[in-house]
Design a protein around this motif. Structure first.
Motif, PDB file in Angstrom:
ATOM      1  N   ALA A  50     -41.854 -26.541 -60.348  1.00 14.24           N
ATOM      2  CA  ALA A  50     -42.587 -26.604 -61.609  1.00 14.24           C
ATOM      3  C   ALA A  50     -44.048 -26.264 -61.373  1.00 14.24           C
ATOM      4  N   LYS A  51     -44.629 -25.590 -62.369  1.00  9.11           N
ATOM      5  CA  LYS A  51     -46.070 -25.354 -62.416  1.00  9.11           C
ATOM      6  C   LYS A  51     -46.569 -25.950 -63.725  1.00  9.11           C
ATOM      7  N   SER A  52     -47.585 -26.787 -63.649  1.00  8.47           N
ATOM      8  CA  SER A  52     -48.081 -27.420 -64.868  1.00  8.47           C
ATOM      9  C   SER A  52     -49.601 -27.424 -64.912  1.00  8.47           C
ATOM     10  N   GLU A  53     -50.134 -27.337 -66.133  1.00  3.25           N
ATOM     11  CA  GLU A  53     -51.563 -27.499 -66.376  1.00  3.25           C
ATOM     12  C   GLU A  53     -51.752 -28.896 -66.947  1.00  3.25           C
ATOM     13  N   GLN A 218     -41.216 -34.582 -74.407  1.00  4.43           N
ATOM     14  CA  GLN A 218     -40.741 -33.374 -75.055  1.00  4.43           C
ATOM     15  C   GLN A 218     -39.609 -32.779 -74.231  1.00  4.43           C
ATOM     16  N   THR A 219     -38.679 -32.109 -74.901  1.00  2.00           N
ATOM     17  CA  THR A 219     -37.643 -31.370 -74.187  1.00  2.00           C
ATOM     18  C   THR A 219     -38.119 -29.939 -74.026  1.00  2.00           C
ATOM     19  N   LEU A 220     -38.429 -29.559 -72.782  1.00  2.00           N
ATOM     20  CA  LEU A 220     -38.981 -28.249 -72.463  1.00  2.00           C
ATOM     21  C   LEU A 220     -38.022 -27.507 -71.540  1.00  2.00           C
ATOM     22  N   THR A 246     -49.261 -27.470 -70.433  1.00  2.00           N
ATOM     23  CA  THR A 246     -48.191 -26.479 -70.269  1.00  2.00           C
ATOM     24  C   THR A 246     -47.416 -26.810 -69.002  1.00  2.00           C
ATOM     25  N   ILE A 247     -46.130 -26.502 -69.027  1.00  2.00           N
ATOM     26  CA  ILE A 247     -45.312 -26.656 -67.822  1.00  2.00           C
ATOM     27  C   ILE A 247     -44.222 -25.598 -67.851  1.00  2.00           C
ATOM     28  N   SER A 248     -43.964 -25.009 -66.688  1.00  5.12           N
ATOM     29  CA  SER A 248     -42.889 -24.023 -66.541  1.00  5.12           C
ATOM     30  C   SER A 248     -42.036 -24.432 -65.353  1.00  5.12           C
ATOM     31  N   TYR A 249     -40.725 -24.446 -65.560  1.00  2.00           N
ATOM     32  CA  TYR A 249     -39.800 -24.807 -64.498  1.00  2.00           C
ATOM     33  C   TYR A 249     -39.182 -23.560 -63.866  1.00  2.00           C
TER      34      TYR A 249
END
Length: 272
Positions: A50-53, A218-220, A246-249
């Motif tokens: 994961a990358k998150s701000e 939240q469901t992301l 923000t988060i990207s898996y």
């Protein structure tokens, strides 16, 4: 086995795989340790990376605030197993360029390093420092990089409603109380998502002194994710709110990003 209070935002080795653990959970909801292991997978090991701000807001007793903006990278080697974190601070100016690296190891202490650009120093975080404040917040280094699940006994107290959620309530008590400053912690874990909704920390006299609360899920990308949480220190009147903007898996983070030398020379592609 690890669980983390920050990991949150900002986990050692399970004896069973994720699928086996979920089967055990279905058959044994009476076990506090089983509930905590399920929380571990849901909270600290969603997906592969994961990358998150992240935004951090620190508020003192007088209501004065300090803010931090940071990028966090996470990579899991296996569910419940080895895991790496890289945290880079962007703002404000007095912490810009500060970075934090955590390498988690099954069966032994994690490795942690902190880079302080103001004095160009890479500092290894000693095991004895793991309960000190992280970056001036109300989270500790141990909150960020985790506490061994096996260091505590976990008692399932029952099921309670917390707002609109039905939760398992678990009391965790240190097996070696002389080594920590708390006597117990009490967790409320959502039965639907297995995410922690609230954690109460009790000092050696049994007095409540710190509270963690999840305020938004939240469901992301199909994954239930805590996107806002707060840690409150009842003694100092301080509190720290963490918000994931923000988060990207599963973005393809690789192991070579988690090296001590990259604390001074951050991986630009990943922390922009």
């Amino acid at each position: 086995m690890k669980y983390l209070g920050f990991g949150l935002v900002f986990a050692s080795l399970l004896s069973v795989s994720g699928m086996e653990l979920r089967s055990a959970y279905a058959a044994d909801t009476a076990g506090g340790s089983t509930v905590m292991k399920e929380m571990l997978l849901a909270y600290y090991y969603p997906r592969t990376d994961a990358k998150s701000e992240v935004f951090m807001r620190i508020v003192n007793r007088q209501g004065q605030t300090r803010e931090r903006r940071l990028t966090m990278l996470r990579l899991d080697e296996a569910d419940g197993g080895k895991q790496s974190y890289y945290i880079y601070f962007h703002e404000p100016a007095d912490v810009e360029g500060m970075s934090f690296l955590v390498l988690k190891h099954p069966g032994r202490d994690d490795d942690r390093w902190l880079y302080l650009p103001s004095i160009d120093l890479v500092k290894r975080i000693a095991t004895s420092d793991k309960r000190t404040s992280f970056a001036g917040s109300d989270f500790t280094y141990e909150d960020v990089s985790g506490r061994d699940l096996d260091e505590d006994d976990h008692e399932l107290l029952g099921v309670e409603s917390l707002g609109e959620h039905s939760t398992f309530v678990v009391k965790s008590t240190p097996k070696r109380p002389g080594e920590v400053e708390f006597s117990s912690r009490k967790f409320w874990i959502d039965k639907a998502t297995h995410l922690p909704l609230k954690v109460e920390h009790y000092d050696l006299k049994g007095t409540l002194y710190k509270i963690y609360e999840t305020s938004e899920i939240q469901t992301l990308q199909g994954t239930p994710t805590i996107t806002k949480a707060v840690m409150k220190d009842l003694g100092s009147g301080h509190e720290t709110e963490i918000t994931i903007k923000t988060i990207s898996y599963d973005v393809g983070i690789t192991p070579d990003l988690f090296q001590e030398r990259l604390l001074r020379r951050p991986p630009t592609k990943w922390i922009r």
